[in-house]
Design a protein around this motif. Structure first.
Motif, PDB file in Angstrom:
ATOM      1  N   TYR A  67       0.818  -1.223   0.000  1.00  0.00           N
ATOM      2  CA  TYR A  67       0.000   0.000   0.000  1.00  0.00           C
ATOM      3  C   TYR A  67       0.850   1.270   0.000  1.00  0.00           C
ATOM      4  O   TYR A  67       2.017   1.265   0.396  1.00  0.00           O
ATOM      5  CB  TYR A  67      -0.985   0.003   1.171  1.00  0.00           C
ATOM      6  N   LEU A  68       0.246   2.347  -0.449  1.00  0.00           N
ATOM      7  CA  LEU A  68       0.872   3.662  -0.408  1.00  0.00           C
ATOM      8  C   LEU A  68       0.825   4.170   1.022  1.00  0.00           C
ATOM      9  O   LEU A  68      -0.206   4.054   1.704  1.00  0.00           O
ATOM     10  CB  LEU A  68       0.158   4.621  -1.358  1.00  0.00           C
ATOM     11  N   GLU A  69       1.924   4.743   1.501  1.00  0.00           N
ATOM     12  CA  GLU A  69       2.064   5.073   2.927  1.00  0.00           C
ATOM     13  C   GLU A  69       2.379   6.561   3.093  1.00  0.00           C
ATOM     14  O   GLU A  69       3.279   7.088   2.457  1.00  0.00           O
ATOM     15  CB  GLU A  69       3.163   4.203   3.536  1.00  0.00           C
ATOM     16  N   THR A  70       1.618   7.218   3.980  1.00  0.00           N
ATOM     17  CA  THR A  70       1.651   8.683   4.043  1.00  0.00           C
ATOM     18  C   THR A  70       2.776   9.240   4.895  1.00  0.00           C
ATOM     19  O   THR A  70       3.357  10.276   4.556  1.00  0.00           O
ATOM     20  CB  THR A  70       0.301   9.213   4.558  1.00  0.00           C
ATOM     21  N   SER A  71       3.112   8.598   6.004  1.00  0.00           N
ATOM     22  CA  SER A  71       4.134   9.194   6.883  1.00  0.00           C
ATOM     23  C   SER A  71       5.484   9.226   6.185  1.00  0.00           C
ATOM     24  O   SER A  71       6.210  10.236   6.248  1.00  0.00           O
ATOM     25  CB  SER A  71       4.228   8.437   8.213  1.00  0.00           C
ATOM     26  N   ALA A  72       5.838   8.146   5.500  1.00  0.00           N
ATOM     27  CA  ALA A  72       7.097   8.128   4.757  1.00  0.00           C
ATOM     28  C   ALA A  72       7.066   9.141   3.630  1.00  0.00           C
ATOM     29  O   ALA A  72       8.053   9.850   3.381  1.00  0.00           O
ATOM     30  CB  ALA A  72       7.364   6.734   4.199  1.00  0.00           C
ATOM     31  N   SER A  73       5.936   9.231   2.941  1.00  0.00           N
ATOM     32  CA  SER A  73       5.814  10.185   1.843  1.00  0.00           C
ATOM     33  C   SER A  73       5.986  11.618   2.346  1.00  0.00           C
ATOM     34  O   SER A  73       6.613  12.445   1.675  1.00  0.00           O
ATOM     35  CB  SER A  73       4.467  10.010   1.146  1.00  0.00           C
ATOM     36  N   SER A  74       5.433  11.916   3.515  1.00  0.00           N
ATOM     37  CA  SER A  74       5.608  13.248   4.115  1.00  0.00           C
ATOM     38  C   SER A  74       7.071  13.518   4.413  1.00  0.00           C
ATOM     39  O   SER A  74       7.592  14.608   4.130  1.00  0.00           O
ATOM     40  CB  SER A  74       4.803  13.354   5.411  1.00  0.00           C
ATOM     41  N   ALA A  75       7.745  12.522   5.002  1.00  0.00           N
ATOM     42  CA  ALA A  75       9.148  12.698   5.371  1.00  0.00           C
ATOM     43  C   ALA A  75      10.029  12.815   4.138  1.00  0.00           C
ATOM     44  O   ALA A  75      10.979  13.606   4.107  1.00  0.00           O
ATOM     45  CB  ALA A  75       9.603  11.545   6.259  1.00  0.00           C
ATOM     46  N   PHE A  76       9.722  12.024   3.101  1.00  0.00           N
ATOM     47  CA  PHE A  76      10.468  12.159   1.850  1.00  0.00           C
ATOM     48  C   PHE A  76      10.302  13.571   1.287  1.00  0.00           C
ATOM     49  O   PHE A  76      11.281  14.219   0.889  1.00  0.00           O
ATOM     50  CB  PHE A  76       9.976  11.145   0.810  1.00  0.00           C
ATOM     51  N   ALA A  77       9.064  14.032   1.229  1.00  0.00           N
ATOM     52  CA  ALA A  77       8.799  15.351   0.650  1.00  0.00           C
ATOM     53  C   ALA A  77       9.482  16.448   1.458  1.00  0.00           C
ATOM     54  O   ALA A  77      10.064  17.376   0.883  1.00  0.00           O
ATOM     55  CB  ALA A  77       7.290  15.592   0.587  1.00  0.00           C
ATOM     56  N   TYR A  78       9.412  16.343   2.793  1.00  0.00           N
ATOM     57  CA  TYR A  78      10.083  17.326   3.644  1.00  0.00           C
ATOM     58  C   TYR A  78      11.576  17.350   3.359  1.00  0.00           C
ATOM     59  O   TYR A  78      12.177  18.416   3.129  1.00  0.00           O
ATOM     60  CB  TYR A  78       9.835  16.994   5.117  1.00  0.00           C
ATOM     61  N   GLY A  79      12.200  16.176   3.378  1.00  0.00           N
ATOM     62  CA  GLY A  79      13.643  16.110   3.168  1.00  0.00           C
ATOM     63  C   GLY A  79      14.050  16.589   1.789  1.00  0.00           C
ATOM     64  O   GLY A  79      15.045  17.304   1.630  1.00  0.00           O
ATOM     65  N   ILE A  80      13.272  16.217   0.770  1.00  0.00           N
ATOM     66  CA  ILE A  80      13.600  16.612  -0.594  1.00  0.00           C
ATOM     67  C   ILE A  80      13.474  18.125  -0.761  1.00  0.00           C
ATOM     68  O   ILE A  80      14.380  18.785  -1.302  1.00  0.00           O
ATOM     69  CB  ILE A  80      12.693  15.873  -1.596  1.00  0.00           C
ATOM     70  N   LEU A  81      12.363  18.683  -0.309  1.00  0.00           N
ATOM     71  CA  LEU A  81      12.160  20.130  -0.484  1.00  0.00           C
ATOM     72  C   LEU A  81      13.183  20.934   0.306  1.00  0.00           C
ATOM     73  O   LEU A  81      13.698  21.956  -0.184  1.00  0.00           O
ATOM     74  CB  LEU A  81      10.739  20.510  -0.056  1.00  0.00           C
ATOM     75  N   LYS A  82      13.512  20.493   1.507  1.00  0.00           N
ATOM     76  CA  LYS A  82      14.521  21.216   2.278  1.00  0.00           C
ATOM     77  C   LYS A  82      15.895  21.065   1.646  1.00  0.00           C
ATOM     78  O   LYS A  82      16.675  22.034   1.602  1.00  0.00           O
ATOM     79  CB  LYS A  82      14.548  20.725   3.729  1.00  0.00           C
ATOM     80  N   ALA A  83      16.205  19.879   1.143  1.00  0.00           N
ATOM     81  CA  ALA A  83      17.508  19.659   0.507  1.00  0.00           C
ATOM     82  C   ALA A  83      17.661  20.516  -0.741  1.00  0.00           C
ATOM     83  O   ALA A  83      18.749  21.055  -1.012  1.00  0.00           O
ATOM     84  CB  ALA A  83      17.681  18.182   0.173  1.00  0.00           C
ATOM     85  N   VAL A  84      16.583  20.685  -1.507  1.00  0.00           N
ATOM     86  CA  VAL A  84      16.633  21.560  -2.677  1.00  0.00           C
ATOM     87  C   VAL A  84      16.808  23.010  -2.238  1.00  0.00           C
ATOM     88  O   VAL A  84      17.650  23.748  -2.784  1.00  0.00           O
ATOM     89  CB  VAL A  84      15.351  21.398  -3.529  1.00  0.00           C
ATOM     90  N   ARG A  85      16.023  23.425  -1.249  1.00  0.00           N
ATOM     91  CA  ARG A  85      16.110  24.817  -0.767  1.00  0.00           C
ATOM     92  C   ARG A  85      17.505  25.147  -0.256  1.00  0.00           C
ATOM     93  O   ARG A  85      18.005  26.268  -0.454  1.00  0.00           O
ATOM     94  CB  ARG A  85      15.069  25.045   0.337  1.00  0.00           C
ATOM     95  N   LYS A  86      18.143  24.191   0.411  1.00  0.00           N
ATOM     96  CA  LYS A  86      19.473  24.424   0.977  1.00  0.00           C
ATOM     97  C   LYS A  86      20.589  24.239  -0.054  1.00  0.00           C
ATOM     98  O   LYS A  86      21.757  24.467   0.254  1.00  0.00           O
ATOM     99  CB  LYS A  86      19.710  23.463   2.152  1.00  0.00           C
TER     100      LYS A  86
END
Length: 353
Positions: free
Chosen positions: A266-285
């Motif tokens: 199944y598709l899982e939301t907590s991991a997806s949130s953490a991936f998105a957070y890390g990716i967006l912050k890594a791009v911003r930084k």
């Protein structure tokens, strides 16, 4: 929608996420040593939630959030803290910030006591890795990717609090040992765990939330610890390789499967949130290429579709152990959890930037 209107929308969602996180209760009888749903307990899910709340307070200056965190710690300390292990260590990350900010001698003493346990007494695997000990289970000889987020971030923070390079060096060693044994060199993803007793990766599970502890944890670790350039470059290159594969595995709705390479899971939301957070912050930084912003924003939309009108995050898998059967991961129950709320909160705050 204008930028101002978008931020207002996000802030409205954030307020509901926080409100619901504070009042979560188990939807079924928990078969764990310490409850991991209610914020009234002291375990790793609560620790993840506390850090998200503290991060939100630091971003907004909302003193009411800080005061509620202080009240939470004071109440738990008065009740008596649980035994020390990798997972119960997680709330100490937030306490280290409050100790620094308030100067409360009780907080400072507890932080010193708990980090001393990590440095001197926590069981180790071969090569000095932190054995993933949890309440009632020593997990002898095992390395888990969860450990980096739950304990190692706190160790690095104590290097700041105590101005002691030994803690930074220990945190570096743990990142390197864990990456050495958990990396899947074919994909750049991480296996859930490794055993030095049997020398294998159990089910070879490329488990989403375990992977996301690296994605979300590393960007914050780089904020915490003054690392040698060679170390930070190595850790960031590992992140970018992971993100490259995540981009290829992302579902059309923006989320990821709980077993990243298994579309029947199944598709899982907590991991997806953490991936998105890390990716967006890594791009911003500026850590990873700008092209990955689209991956993070697509995930943001997917996560938002899982937040109901009341602010409850759905599609979140319950606590997950290390097993030698992929079906175990496929069958983990889904229910609202503190880390589901808190990782969505971290993501929404990052999205406002």
């Amino acid at each position: 929608m204008s930028n101002a209107a978008t931020i207002e929308k996000y802030e409205h969602i954030i307020s509901k996420l926080i409100r619901q996180m504070k009042t979560l209760k188990p939807a079924f009888q928990e078969n764990v040593a310490i409850g991991i749903v209610s914020m009234d307990n002291w375990e790793w899910p609560q620790g993840v939630g506390l850090f998200a709340l503290y991060s939100y307070y630091k971003e907004t200056g909302n003193l009411a959030i800080r005061d509620e965190l202080i009240q939470w710690f004071d109440k738990r300390i008065a009740e008596g803290l649980p035994d020390k292990n990798v997972n119960t260590m997680c709330p100490m990350l937030t306490l280290s910030y409050l100790a620094e900010e308030t100067g409360n001698p009780t907080y400072v003493a507890l932080c010193k006591e708990w980090v001393t346990y990590v440095m001197e007494d926590m069981p180790r695997t071969d090569e000095g890795g932190l054995q993933h000990c949890v309440t009632r289970n020593l997990n002898e000889g095992q390395l888990w990717d969860d450990t980096l987020y739950m304990t190692v971030l706190f160790v690095a923070r104590m290097g700041v609090l105590l101005q002691d390079d030994a803690y930074f060096q220990e945190s570096i060693r743990q990142f390197l040992v864990h990456l050495k044994y958990l990396s899947d060199v074919k994909t750049g993803l991480f296996f859930h765990g490794w055993t030095f007793l049997g020398h294998h990766h159990y089910a070879q599970a490329l488990w989403a939330r375990g992977n996301s502890w690296y994605t979300a944890g590393l960007v914050d670790y780089l904020d915490i610890a003054p690392l040698p350039a060679g170390v930070s470059q190595f850790l960031i290159s590992s992140l970018e390789r992971q993100v490259r594969t995540l981009a290829a595995l992302q579902h059309e709705n923006g989320l990821w499967h709980t077993l990243l390479d298994q579309p029947d899971s199944y598709l899982e939301t907590s991991a997806s949130s953490a991936f998105a957070y890390g990716i967006l912050k890594a791009v911003r930084k500026g850590f990873i290429d700008e092209r990955y912003r689209a991956v993070g924003l697509k995930a943001l939309e997917g996560v938002m579709s899982k937040i109901d009108e009341e602010g409850i995050v759905h599609g979140v898998s319950y606590g997950t152990g290390l097993k030698d059967n992929l079906d175990y991961y496929r069958k983990i129950k889904q229910c609202p959890m503190p880390y589901g709320q808190s990782m969505a909160l971290m993501l929404m705050v990052e999205a406002c930037k």
